[in-house]
Design a protein around this motif. Structure first.
Motif, PDB file in Angstrom:
ATOM      1  N   TYR A  99     -75.134   5.497 -34.097  1.00 23.48           N
ATOM      2  CA  TYR A  99     -73.499   5.383 -34.072  1.00 23.48           C
ATOM      3  C   TYR A  99     -72.540   6.076 -35.147  1.00 23.48           C
ATOM      4  O   TYR A  99     -73.119   6.253 -35.874  1.00 23.48           O
ATOM      5  N   GLU A 103     -67.250   3.274 -32.674  1.00 27.02           N
ATOM      6  CA  GLU A 103     -67.380   2.810 -31.345  1.00 27.02           C
ATOM      7  C   GLU A 103     -66.905   1.941 -31.047  1.00 27.02           C
ATOM      8  O   GLU A 103     -67.996   0.794 -31.917  1.00 27.02           O
ATOM      9  N   ALA A 106     -70.120  -0.872 -31.755  1.00 27.27           N
ATOM     10  CA  ALA A 106     -70.336  -0.973 -33.306  1.00 27.27           C
ATOM     11  C   ALA A 106     -69.993  -1.136 -34.294  1.00 27.27           C
ATOM     12  O   ALA A 106     -70.136  -2.360 -34.779  1.00 27.27           O
TER      13      ALA A 106
END
Length: 192
Positions: A99, A103, A106
């Protein structure tokens, strides 16, 4: 008067810390696992049907797998064993997903992880504060004087002196049977 031993102090410290932190830590761990389930769905969700169609044992089932967020490795725990990629459950294997860090899934996972870490740090710090207090006190009597608020949590550790339970024997009957002088109740009161 009961004295505080090392093992008793440790048990008392654990009781205090459990009272203060167990519920918070359990809630934080559940939030972290829930965030982990969302990571699992993000990583494997689109491939789950294909993964489940493979022969039994082709893919490992793990309760955890590894990801990387902004270059930092994280262990993601699930609520139960789930199908994962072949080396995704290996710390030194390939990560299930990398990631960038912006995001939402995340971010939520990192917040849940940080809360768990913060609570563990708080627990350790509180342990370092309480230990010297308990170490400096030798008896329960002194503990109740120094820290009376702790009595509601710690009084269960205090052992009350045992009351001797004497057999219910009629001493006068024994005296008569053995030929000893029989004393009356008034004589016993006078000698006491």
């Amino acid at each position: 008067m009961s004295r505080l031993t090392k093992s008793l102090r440790e048990a008392m410290l654990n009781a205090i810390l459990s009272h203060a932190f167990d519920a918070k830590q359990k809630s934080a761990e559940q939030a972290k696992i829930l965030a982990g389930e969302k990571i699992y769905q993000d990583v494997y969700g689109s491939s789950l049907i294909a993964m489940e169609s493979l022969p039994h044992g082709f893919l490992p089932r793990n309760r955890y797998f590894y990801i990387a967020i902004a270059g930092r490795m994280h262990t993601v725990y699930c609520s139960e064993k789930r199908l994962t990629g072949v080396s995704h459950g290996d710390r030194h294997g390939t990560k299930a997903k990398l990631y960038v860090g912006d995001e939402q899934v995340a971010i939520n996972f990192q917040e849940a992880s940080e809360l768990c870490s913060d609570l563990e740090k708080q627990r350790n710090a509180m342990s370092r504060e309480i230990s010297p207090v308990l170490e400096s006190i030798q008896t329960f009597k002194k503990l109740w004087e120094v820290w009376p608020e702790s009595k509601s949590l710690l009084e269960k550790f205090e052992q009350k002196p045992a009351i001797a339970i004497l057999p219910a024997v009629q001493v006068n009957k024994l005296n008569v049977a053995l030929g000893l002088p029989v004393s009356t109740a008034e004589e016993m009161k006078e000698t006491a």
